[in-house]
Design a protein around this motif. Sequence first.
Motif, PDB file in Angstrom:
ATOM      1  N   HIS A 192       0.839  -1.210   0.000  1.00  0.00           N
ATOM      2  CA  HIS A 192       0.000   0.000   0.000  1.00  0.00           C
ATOM      3  C   HIS A 192       0.873   1.259   0.000  1.00  0.00           C
ATOM      4  CE1 HIS A 192      -3.185   2.793   0.955  1.00  0.00           C
ATOM      5  NE2 HIS A 192      -2.612   3.125   2.095  1.00  0.00           N
ATOM      6  N   HIS A 193       1.884   1.278   0.872  1.00  0.00           N
ATOM      7  CA  HIS A 193       2.735   2.470   0.963  1.00  0.00           C
ATOM      8  C   HIS A 193       3.592   2.651  -0.279  1.00  0.00           C
ATOM      9  CE1 HIS A 193       2.393   3.004   5.583  1.00  0.00           C
ATOM     10  NE2 HIS A 193       1.290   3.235   4.922  1.00  0.00           N
ATOM     11  N   THR A 194       4.052   1.540  -0.849  1.00  0.00           N
ATOM     12  CA  THR A 194       4.829   1.660  -2.087  1.00  0.00           C
ATOM     13  C   THR A 194       3.967   2.271  -3.188  1.00  0.00           C
ATOM     14  OG1 THR A 194       6.102  -0.274  -1.442  1.00  0.00           O
ATOM     15  CG2 THR A 194       6.230   0.381  -3.755  1.00  0.00           C
ATOM     16  N   GLY A 195       2.718   1.819  -3.273  1.00  0.00           N
ATOM     17  CA  GLY A 195       1.799   2.372  -4.275  1.00  0.00           C
ATOM     18  C   GLY A 195       1.596   3.868  -4.083  1.00  0.00           C
ATOM     19  N   GLU A 196       1.439   4.286  -2.823  1.00  0.00           N
ATOM     20  CA  GLU A 196       1.255   5.715  -2.559  1.00  0.00           C
ATOM     21  C   GLU A 196       2.526   6.501  -2.882  1.00  0.00           C
ATOM     22  OE1 GLU A 196      -2.089   5.639   0.980  1.00  0.00           O
ATOM     23  OE2 GLU A 196       0.013   5.650   1.546  1.00  0.00           O
ATOM     24  N   SER A 197       3.655   5.977  -2.413  1.00  0.00           N
ATOM     25  CA  SER A 197       4.915   6.718  -2.561  1.00  0.00           C
ATOM     26  C   SER A 197       5.304   6.874  -4.025  1.00  0.00           C
ATOM     27  CB  SER A 197       6.050   6.005  -1.814  1.00  0.00           C
ATOM     28  OG  SER A 197       5.785   6.020  -0.419  1.00  0.00           O
ATOM     29  N   LEU A 200       0.460   7.648  -6.122  1.00  0.00           N
ATOM     30  CA  LEU A 200      -0.461   8.687  -5.660  1.00  0.00           C
ATOM     31  C   LEU A 200       0.257   9.988  -5.280  1.00  0.00           C
ATOM     32  CD1 LEU A 200      -3.418   9.381  -4.763  1.00  0.00           C
ATOM     33  CD2 LEU A 200      -2.784   8.556  -2.487  1.00  0.00           C
ATOM     34  N   PHE A 201       1.327   9.880  -4.484  1.00  0.00           N
ATOM     35  CA  PHE A 201       1.985  11.098  -3.976  1.00  0.00           C
ATOM     36  C   PHE A 201       2.550  11.957  -5.111  1.00  0.00           C
ATOM     37  CE2 PHE A 201       3.020   9.419   0.616  1.00  0.00           C
ATOM     38  CZ  PHE A 201       1.671   9.347   0.873  1.00  0.00           C
ATOM     39  N   PRO A 202       3.369  11.371  -6.015  1.00  0.00           N
ATOM     40  CA  PRO A 202       3.901  12.214  -7.100  1.00  0.00           C
ATOM     41  C   PRO A 202       2.794  12.808  -7.967  1.00  0.00           C
ATOM     42  CG  PRO A 202       4.941  10.029  -7.115  1.00  0.00           C
ATOM     43  CD  PRO A 202       3.912  10.002  -6.033  1.00  0.00           C
ATOM     44  N   GLU A 221       6.806   9.586   7.187  1.00  0.00           N
ATOM     45  CA  GLU A 221       6.087   8.590   8.005  1.00  0.00           C
ATOM     46  C   GLU A 221       6.130   7.202   7.359  1.00  0.00           C
ATOM     47  OE1 GLU A 221       3.052  11.873   9.966  1.00  0.00           O
ATOM     48  OE2 GLU A 221       2.221  10.317   8.679  1.00  0.00           O
ATOM     49  N   HIS A 222       5.990   7.153   6.030  1.00  0.00           N
ATOM     50  CA  HIS A 222       6.126   5.845   5.354  1.00  0.00           C
ATOM     51  C   HIS A 222       7.479   5.232   5.665  1.00  0.00           C
ATOM     52  CE1 HIS A 222       2.938   6.142   1.879  1.00  0.00           C
ATOM     53  NE2 HIS A 222       2.416   6.313   3.079  1.00  0.00           N
ATOM     54  N   ASP A 223       8.525   6.051   5.611  1.00  0.00           N
ATOM     55  CA  ASP A 223       9.876   5.519   5.865  1.00  0.00           C
ATOM     56  C   ASP A 223       9.985   5.004   7.296  1.00  0.00           C
ATOM     57  OD1 ASP A 223      10.418   6.250   3.275  1.00  0.00           O
ATOM     58  OD2 ASP A 223      11.458   8.118   3.810  1.00  0.00           O
ATOM     59  N   ALA A 254      -1.951   6.981  13.463  1.00  0.00           N
ATOM     60  CA  ALA A 254      -1.721   8.429  13.371  1.00  0.00           C
ATOM     61  C   ALA A 254      -1.441   8.817  11.914  1.00  0.00           C
ATOM     62  CB  ALA A 254      -0.556   8.826  14.268  1.00  0.00           C
ATOM     63  N   HIS A 255      -0.665   7.988  11.227  1.00  0.00           N
ATOM     64  CA  HIS A 255      -0.351   8.271   9.821  1.00  0.00           C
ATOM     65  C   HIS A 255      -1.622   8.228   8.960  1.00  0.00           C
ATOM     66  CE1 HIS A 255       1.412   8.140   5.856  1.00  0.00           C
ATOM     67  NE2 HIS A 255       0.813   6.988   5.634  1.00  0.00           N
ATOM     68  N   LEU A 256      -2.432   7.174   9.167  1.00  0.00           N
ATOM     69  CA  LEU A 256      -3.647   7.041   8.351  1.00  0.00           C
ATOM     70  C   LEU A 256      -4.573   8.227   8.586  1.00  0.00           C
ATOM     71  CD1 LEU A 256      -4.353   3.202   8.837  1.00  0.00           C
ATOM     72  CD2 LEU A 256      -3.071   4.304   7.001  1.00  0.00           C
ATOM     73  N   ARG A 258      -3.682  11.293   9.536  1.00  0.00           N
ATOM     74  CA  ARG A 258      -3.104  12.504   8.909  1.00  0.00           C
ATOM     75  C   ARG A 258      -3.259  12.447   7.393  1.00  0.00           C
ATOM     76  NH1 ARG A 258       0.628  12.770  13.426  1.00  0.00           N
ATOM     77  NH2 ARG A 258       1.908  11.113  12.573  1.00  0.00           N
ATOM     78  N   GLU A 259      -3.024  11.259   6.839  1.00  0.00           N
ATOM     79  CA  GLU A 259      -3.107  11.119   5.383  1.00  0.00           C
ATOM     80  C   GLU A 259      -4.534  11.408   4.895  1.00  0.00           C
ATOM     81  OE1 GLU A 259      -0.505   8.144   3.209  1.00  0.00           O
ATOM     82  OE2 GLU A 259      -2.440   7.139   3.340  1.00  0.00           O
ATOM     83  N   GLU A 260      -5.509  10.860   5.614  1.00  0.00           N
ATOM     84  CA  GLU A 260      -6.888  11.102   5.203  1.00  0.00           C
ATOM     85  C   GLU A 260      -7.249  12.582   5.324  1.00  0.00           C
ATOM     86  OE1 GLU A 260      -9.362   8.311   7.397  1.00  0.00           O
ATOM     87  OE2 GLU A 260      -8.215   6.634   6.606  1.00  0.00           O
TER      88      GLU A 260
HETATM   89 FE   FE2 Z   1       0.324   6.308   3.576  1.00  0.00          FE
END
Ligand code: FE2
Length: 267
Positions: A192-197, A200-202, A221-223, A254-256, A258-260
């Motif tokens: 999931h985080h790899t997909g976002e990083s 989605l993020f870029p 936070e992903h790192d 906490a990350h989820l 903040r991300e949302e």
């Molecule tokens: Fe995330």
Amino acid sequence: MLNDFTARLIDEFRANAGQVGGPFENSRLLLLTTTGARTGQPRTAILTYYPDGARTLVVGSAGGSPKHPAWYHNLLADPEVTVDLGLFSYPATAVVLRGSERDEVFARLVEADPGWGEYQKKTTRAIPVVALEQRPGPPPGADRGFGEALKIIHAAFRRELSLIRKEVATSGTLGAQLRINCLTVCQGLHFHHTGESTGLFPALVQQHPELTEVVDALQVEHDQIAVLLGELERLVGAPEVLDQIDELIAQLNAHLDREEAALLPYL
Ligand SMILES: [Fe+2]
Ligand SMILES: [Fe+2]
């Protein structure tokens, strides 16, 4: 025909996105829809399941009855099925485990839940174990939009981790299946985080440069979570694993959140 208890349980499952109360409160349940071998009509059963990396395992115990459950006959005739986890559903192919693989997996499931062994003692048929393999397709919840999909997958991670936490807290030693539950959720989070990083993020930063700072913070936070996941994978089976899971749950939730809060308005 479904009995009343099963029909009510399925209704409750559907009404509460897969959460049910009572004796199954802390169970992993799914709805398996097969095609009736004789009728050609969709048939839905509610089953306990076990994570197993990329696939999901179900057991054809039928309470130890001498006959295989109807859903098992159906998937032998047509292995294309639908799996509904409550938060989302997906098409899958059912693969019956055979020979030593079935025996090893069944032994692992008996260790996790001795009830399967009791059912096996009641019947001469070998209780089947079936792997449900997701067929390629859009990610969970994609039909409901990116924002909904993000919330759904986050909810699934929160739910799974809180279940694992309960399981680890109540079992003195980590059995083989519980280790697999743990490793499966670690793999899922990594994916999931790899997909976002990388996706989605870029894409978001390109469209909305004002998000650069907030996305950078989410990436940090992903790192940090990746380090925790690595530690957890290393500690699975060790006594410190519960502390590690608590730390992961605290940081991840906490990350989820903040991300949302930061991204949902843009999705
Ligand atoms: Fe995330
Ligand atoms: Fe996320």
